[in-house]
Design an enzyme around this catalytic site. Structure first.
Site, PDB file in Angstrom:
ATOM      1  N   ILE A   1      -0.392   6.781   0.254  1.00 37.42           N
ATOM      2  CA  ILE A   1      -1.036   5.492   0.488  1.00 37.42           C
ATOM      3  C   ILE A   1      -2.433   5.507  -0.117  1.00 37.42           C
ATOM      4  CG2 ILE A   1      -1.712   3.783   2.216  1.00 37.42           C
ATOM      5  CD1 ILE A   1       0.313   5.183   4.139  1.00 37.42           C
ATOM      6  N   CYS A   2      -2.691   4.534  -0.987  1.00 37.80           N
ATOM      7  CA  CYS A   2      -4.026   4.319  -1.536  1.00 37.80           C
ATOM      8  C   CYS A   2      -4.344   2.834  -1.350  1.00 37.80           C
ATOM      9  CB  CYS A   2      -4.114   4.763  -2.999  1.00 37.80           C
ATOM     10  SG  CYS A   2      -2.982   3.939  -4.146  1.00 37.80           S
ATOM     11  N   GLY A   3      -5.203   2.269  -2.148  1.00 38.71           N
ATOM     12  CA  GLY A   3      -5.540   0.859  -1.984  1.00 38.71           C
ATOM     13  C   GLY A   3      -4.375  -0.067  -2.252  1.00 38.71           C
TER      14      GLY A   3
ATOM     15  N   GLY B   1      -2.984   0.352   1.300  1.00 39.60           N
ATOM     16  CA  GLY B   1      -3.731   0.095   2.520  1.00 39.60           C
ATOM     17  C   GLY B   1      -4.459  -1.237   2.500  1.00 39.60           C
TER      18      GLY B   1
END
Length: 164
Positions: free
Chosen positions: A72-74, A116
């Site tokens: 999970i990143c941006g 996220g």
């Protein structure tokens, strides 16, 4: 939803932008009885960039320690790009439950990436559950199963050529 059809363990990782969603997803999975190994970011004071986290998850899958992972990143895109640089890693960035399910059914993805900044925790948890409860080609017509099994073989041939 049905029970996970594989062993109930996952490796998970996030950068600063994905930290909060990762924490919610990790709790959801642990509450469902999964063993979840968190390879970072573990706190916002000592966050790791996406290009350091994705290799940690990829390496755990390459070693055979885990069959599947979540990153999970941006937006999910950066993690997907880095994870897919590793042989045998099939990461798909998803933003919806249907896509998450089909990432396993059609593409046999072993890593799910998400954003996220994009997803609410409830949606992300639903997506992961759908992905975990499916198997490659599950529920498809016989002709499509044959096509996809051939396609996976062709993808692996391409992978072998490009990872020499």
């Amino acid at each position: 939803m049905a029970e996970c059809k594989e062993e109930k363990k996952l490796v998970i990782g996030a950068d600063k932008s994905g930290f909060s969603l990762k924490e919610a997803v990790k709790k959801f999975l642990e509450d469902k009885g999964y063993y979840v190994e968190d390879v970072g970011t573990k706190d916002l004071e000592n966050w790791l960039p996406f290009y350091e986290v994705a290799p940690r998850v990829a390496n755990k899958i390459q070693s055979g320690e885990f069959d599947r992972g979540v990153l999970i990143c941006g937006t999910g895109a950066g993690m997907s790009m880095v994870a897919n640089k590793f042989k045998g890693i099939y990461a798909v960035a998803v933003e919806g439950s249907y896509t998450a399910k089909m990432a396993k059914v059609i593409n046999n993805a072993n890593v799910l990436t998400m954003g996220g900044w994009v997803l609410a925790p409830e949606q992300a948890c639903d997506m992961i559950e759908r992905w975990l409860t499916m198997e490659f080609t599950e529920g498809l017509e016989e002709w499509r199963k044959g096509f996809l099994n051939n396609a996976i073989t062709k993808v692996k041939d391409i992978e072998e050529e490009n990872f020499k």
